[in-house]
Write an enzyme that holds these catalytic residues in place. Structure first.
Site, mmCIF file in Angstrom:
data_model
loop_
_atom_site.group_PDB
_atom_site.id
_atom_site.type_symbol
_atom_site.label_atom_id
_atom_site.label_comp_id
_atom_site.label_asym_id
_atom_site.label_seq_id
_atom_site.Cartn_x
_atom_site.Cartn_y
_atom_site.Cartn_z
ATOM 1 N N LYS A 27 0.834 -1.208 0.000
ATOM 2 C CA LYS A 27 0.000 0.000 0.000
ATOM 3 C C LYS A 27 0.867 1.255 0.000
ATOM 4 C CE LYS A 27 -1.836 1.512 4.035
ATOM 5 N NZ LYS A 27 -1.536 2.914 4.394
ATOM 6 N N ASN A 28 1.835 1.301 0.919
ATOM 7 C CA ASN A 28 2.589 2.545 1.097
ATOM 8 C C ASN A 28 3.657 2.773 0.030
ATOM 9 O OD1 ASN A 28 0.971 3.152 3.208
ATOM 10 N ND2 ASN A 28 2.465 2.627 4.810
ATOM 11 N N ARG A 101 -4.802 10.480 4.488
ATOM 12 C CA ARG A 101 -3.752 11.499 4.603
ATOM 13 C C ARG A 101 -2.719 11.404 3.495
ATOM 14 N NH1 ARG A 101 -3.304 13.992 9.358
ATOM 15 N NH2 ARG A 101 -1.170 14.423 8.776
ATOM 16 N N CYS A 125 -5.379 13.154 13.416
ATOM 17 C CA CYS A 125 -5.507 11.754 13.002
ATOM 18 C C CYS A 125 -5.564 10.899 14.259
ATOM 19 C CB CYS A 125 -4.289 11.442 12.146
ATOM 20 S SG CYS A 125 -3.943 9.749 11.856
ATOM 21 N N ARG A 130 0.458 14.488 13.316
ATOM 22 C CA ARG A 130 0.897 14.331 11.937
ATOM 23 C C ARG A 130 0.883 15.625 11.103
ATOM 24 N NH1 ARG A 130 -1.475 8.764 9.705
ATOM 25 N NH2 ARG A 130 0.408 8.838 8.445
ATOM 26 N N PRO A 131 1.686 16.605 11.508
ATOM 27 C CA PRO A 131 1.777 17.827 10.693
ATOM 28 C C PRO A 131 2.516 17.569 9.376
ATOM 29 C CG PRO A 131 3.367 17.901 12.497
ATOM 30 C CD PRO A 131 2.571 16.638 12.677
ATOM 31 N N VAL A 132 2.473 18.542 8.448
ATOM 32 C CA VAL A 132 3.176 18.387 7.166
ATOM 33 C C VAL A 132 4.190 19.524 6.960
ATOM 34 C CG1 VAL A 132 1.411 17.012 6.000
ATOM 35 C CG2 VAL A 132 1.270 19.511 5.927
ATOM 36 N N ASP A 133 4.649 20.108 8.080
ATOM 37 C CA ASP A 133 5.562 21.253 7.990
ATOM 38 C C ASP A 133 6.839 20.952 7.207
ATOM 39 O OD1 ASP A 133 5.822 19.605 10.442
ATOM 40 O OD2 ASP A 133 7.617 20.814 10.783
ATOM 41 N N GLN A 134 7.342 19.712 7.310
ATOM 42 C CA GLN A 134 8.597 19.394 6.621
ATOM 43 C C GLN A 134 8.394 19.328 5.100
ATOM 44 O OE1 GLN A 134 11.565 19.287 8.352
ATOM 45 N NE2 GLN A 134 10.164 19.943 9.970
ATOM 46 N N ASP A 313 4.392 0.625 12.220
ATOM 47 C CA ASP A 313 3.242 -0.074 11.632
ATOM 48 C C ASP A 313 3.151 -1.538 12.053
ATOM 49 O OD1 ASP A 313 2.402 2.223 10.401
ATOM 50 O OD2 ASP A 313 3.182 1.713 8.424
ATOM 51 N N ILE A 335 7.337 7.007 17.262
ATOM 52 C CA ILE A 335 7.037 7.757 16.035
ATOM 53 C C ILE A 335 5.760 8.587 16.175
ATOM 54 C CG2 ILE A 335 6.667 7.576 13.530
ATOM 55 C CD1 ILE A 335 9.433 6.583 14.377
ATOM 56 N N ARG A 405 -8.786 -0.644 4.251
ATOM 57 C CA ARG A 405 -7.883 0.371 3.719
ATOM 58 C C ARG A 405 -6.518 -0.233 3.398
ATOM 59 N NH1 ARG A 405 -6.875 5.087 7.391
ATOM 60 N NH2 ARG A 405 -5.505 5.402 5.631
HETATM 61 N N1 EPU Z 1 6.111 14.699 11.036
HETATM 62 C C1 EPU Z 1 6.236 16.030 11.325
HETATM 63 N N2 EPU Z 1 6.252 16.924 10.282
HETATM 64 C C2 EPU Z 1 6.135 16.539 8.986
HETATM 65 C C3 EPU Z 1 6.005 15.158 8.684
HETATM 66 C C4 EPU Z 1 5.993 14.269 9.746
HETATM 67 O O1 EPU Z 1 6.344 16.423 12.485
HETATM 68 O O2 EPU Z 1 6.138 17.404 8.097
HETATM 69 C C5 EPU Z 1 6.140 13.694 12.136
HETATM 70 C C6 EPU Z 1 4.853 12.898 12.254
HETATM 71 O O3 EPU Z 1 3.872 13.568 12.999
HETATM 72 C C7 EPU Z 1 5.356 11.625 12.917
HETATM 73 C C8 EPU Z 1 6.753 11.446 12.327
HETATM 74 O O4 EPU Z 1 7.104 12.737 11.819
HETATM 75 O O5 EPU Z 1 5.444 11.824 14.308
HETATM 76 C C9 EPU Z 1 6.873 10.442 11.215
HETATM 77 O O6 EPU Z 1 5.831 10.610 10.297
HETATM 78 P P1 EPU Z 1 5.966 10.312 8.726
HETATM 79 O O7 EPU Z 1 5.856 11.599 7.998
HETATM 80 O O8 EPU Z 1 7.154 9.458 8.472
HETATM 81 O O9 EPU Z 1 4.647 9.474 8.464
HETATM 82 P P2 EPU Z 1 3.814 9.496 7.140
HETATM 83 O O10 EPU Z 1 4.729 9.705 5.997
HETATM 84 O O11 EPU Z 1 2.639 10.397 7.284
HETATM 85 C C10 EPU Z 1 4.045 6.952 6.571
HETATM 86 C C11 EPU Z 1 3.117 5.793 6.367
HETATM 87 C C12 EPU Z 1 2.501 5.402 7.709
HETATM 88 C C13 EPU Z 1 3.631 5.023 8.654
HETATM 89 C C14 EPU Z 1 4.626 6.194 8.785
HETATM 90 C C15 EPU Z 1 5.836 5.878 9.625
HETATM 91 C C16 EPU Z 1 2.370 6.155 4.090
HETATM 92 C C17 EPU Z 1 1.254 6.500 3.168
HETATM 93 N N3 EPU Z 1 2.083 6.177 5.407
HETATM 94 O O12 EPU Z 1 3.255 8.018 7.095
HETATM 95 O O13 EPU Z 1 1.679 4.260 7.460
HETATM 96 O O14 EPU Z 1 3.116 4.720 9.934
HETATM 97 O O15 EPU Z 1 5.085 6.585 7.467
HETATM 98 O O16 EPU Z 1 6.542 4.803 9.115
HETATM 99 O O17 EPU Z 1 3.463 5.839 3.657
HETATM 100 C C18 EPU Z 1 -0.118 2.791 7.823
HETATM 101 O O18 EPU Z 1 0.154 2.242 6.743
HETATM 102 O O19 EPU Z 1 -0.933 2.293 8.641
HETATM 103 C C19 EPU Z 1 0.523 4.055 8.176
HETATM 104 C C20 EPU Z 1 0.044 4.877 9.109
#
Ligand code: EPU
Length: 425
Positions: A27-28, A101, A125, A130-134, A313, A335, A405
């Site tokens: 999926k991911n 997301r 969530c 789970r912010p997207v600031d980065q 996960d 995480i 999902r």
């Molecule tokens: N974070 C920030 N700022 C950002 C981005 C992330 O603070 O701009 C924080 C998040 O809040 C979290 C940490 O960084 O605490 C790591 O988050 P990451 O961005 O790596 O997670 P993601 O990319 O949103 C993906 C997977 C998740 C998986 C995580 C961690 C996809 C579509 N989703 O999420 O998968 O848990 O990486 O490995 O690839 C799942 O499949 O059930 C699932 C939740």
């Protein structure tokens, strides 16, 4: 969809899993790779795309933007062809982003291809903020103007340029978004502290097949030399390592014996090591994994970390395993700040779990008892399925749309392994 909604899963527990099952595409990896189709006007022909709710949601989102999609009827191949020849509207609306997301993954490709994008800001969530600031910080460094208005990210650029971007923390989709944007930027982009997850490497391999110039994917330093245009490609999505790990944990907890085909054992080192520590006999070929658990598993502690550490996960599934293991284990979630919702539901099945902050202390019990429980997110649901499989009597899991999902043909695969599972309205 409409019609009958079979939203519950009934599991009659107590049988060891026994048999062979094939792993679906990841999926991911499939979700970002589908978004990579936005970077070219040519055909992107994918195979091993899992039939999942999230994949359908992504298909709907891309179709709204003007991407032409075709799903092949051949289940063995699980093919999907995408063509983003004419993008009519680079917008990701709230109603779709809200349900998934990973929709944020369209942002980088849209800016790179169209010079603009409007993407709903994902809200909170069930597992954390789970912010997207980065994601946004990196896109700004590459020359994007970004504003957030009325809940939407508005992004615009005359042309993206390369940049050196040091991410404050390891983010999987953040790395993927920036890597995709950088493929069409002018000059070189360097991503430091990049995510090393196998799914990032899989996306990079697909982008390279499309003509992108990327080095270092799979390490924490990725270098992308922007090109003027990307082409179509044929690509097969990697096997789902979390689905694989989930069936292995289920087999270990139920003292069973299974073989998973179409798997990728080299992406599962941390999980396989913990299963061996729990007492399982694990054997691998390059594309299959066999596991046998004789007797009661031994409790194993896990600390989640970015890859190659133990995956967040897989945390919930190991909590279910530890719940019936001999001994006490400590599980630390590093995480996401709120990823223990399953612990309360596992307690309803008789598990002995104490939570303090991001740590759970699990005292293994001899037996779990069936009960009605509620799924809260995808992996939490998977842990409840594992617990239901080992519990005495009947377990009913409500809200299993979460499972749809991320787990393809779950009941079919579990039934093939001898489990007694059934969907209920
Ligand atoms: N974070 C920030 N700022 C950002 C981005 C992330 O603070 O701009 C924080 C998040 O809040 C979290 C940490 O960084 O605490 C790591 O988050 P990451 O961005 O790596 O997670 P993601 O990319 O949103 C993906 C997977 C998740 C998986 C995580 C961690 C996809 C579509 N989703 O999420 O998968 O848990 O990486 O490995 O690839 C799942 O499949 O059930 C699932 C939740």
């Amino acid at each position: 969809m409409g019609g009958r909604k079979l939203n519950k899963l009934l599991i009659k527990g107590g049988r060891p899993l026994d048999g062979v099952v094939s792993v679906s595409g990841a999926k991911n990896a499939a979700l970002p790779i589908m978004c990579a189709s936005l970077l070219t006007a040519d055909h992107l022909a994918l195979t091993n795309v899992p039939r999942l709710m999230d994949v359908a949601t992504m298909a709907k989102l891309l179709a709204q933007m003007g991407v032409l999609l075709e799903r092949s009827e051949d289940c063995d191949e699980s093919g999907m062809t995408l063509r983003a020849e004419n993008l009519v509207d680079p917008t990701a609306p709230y109603d779709l982003v809200r349900t998934m997301r990973a929709s944020i993954l369209v942002l980088g490709p849209l800016i790179a291809r169209c010079g603009r994008a409007k993407v709903s800001l994902p809200g909170g969530c069930a597992i954390g903020q789970r912010p997207v600031d980065q994601h946004l910080k990196g896109l700004v460094a590459m020359g994007t103007n970004i504003s957030v208005e009325h809940g939407y990210i508005h992004a615009e650029t005359s042309r993206l340029h390369g940049a050196r971007i040091l991410m404050d923390l390891v983010t999987v989709t953040g790395t993927e978004n920036l890597m995709m944007a950088a493929t069409l930027a002018e000059g070189t982009t360097i991503l430091e502290n990049a995510a090393r997850e196998p799914e990032v490497l899989d996306l990079a391999n697909c982008l390279v097949a499309m003509g992108a110039k990327i080095e270092g994917a799979g390490t924490d330093l990725i270098r992308i030399n922007g090109v003027k245009k990307l082409n179509g490609a044929k690509y097969s999505v990697m096997p789902d390592r979390i689905e694989t790990g989930t069936y292995l944990a289920a087999a270990a907890a139920s003292r069973g014996r299974i073989r998973l085909t179409g798997a990728s054992p080299r992406t599962l080192d941390a999980t396989l090591q913990k299963l061996r520590e729990a007492g399982a006999k694990v054997e691998c070929t390059p594309d299959s994994i066999s596991l046998e658990m004789q007797g009661r598993p031994t409790a194993v502690g896990v600390r989640t970390a970015p890859y190659p550490g133990f995956a967040t996960d897989m945390q919930a599934q190991f909590m279910a395993l530890d719940a019936v293991a001999s001994g006490t284990s400590v599980i630390t979630e590093n995480i996401f700040e709120n990823r223990f919702m399953h612990a309360l539901e596992l307690q309803r099945l008789g598990a002995d779990i104490a939570i303090q902050g991001n740590t759970a202390v699990v005292r293994g019990v001899d037996k779990l008892q069936g009960a009605t429980v509620m799924a809260t997110d995808l992996r939490a649901s998977a842990s409840l399925v594992i617990a239901g499989l080992v519990a005495e009597g009947e377990t009913i899991i409500d809200r299993i749309y979460h499972l749809d999902r991320g787990y393809e043909s779950l009941e079919k695969k579990l039934s093939a392994l001898g489990a007694r599972v059934q969907r209920l309205a």
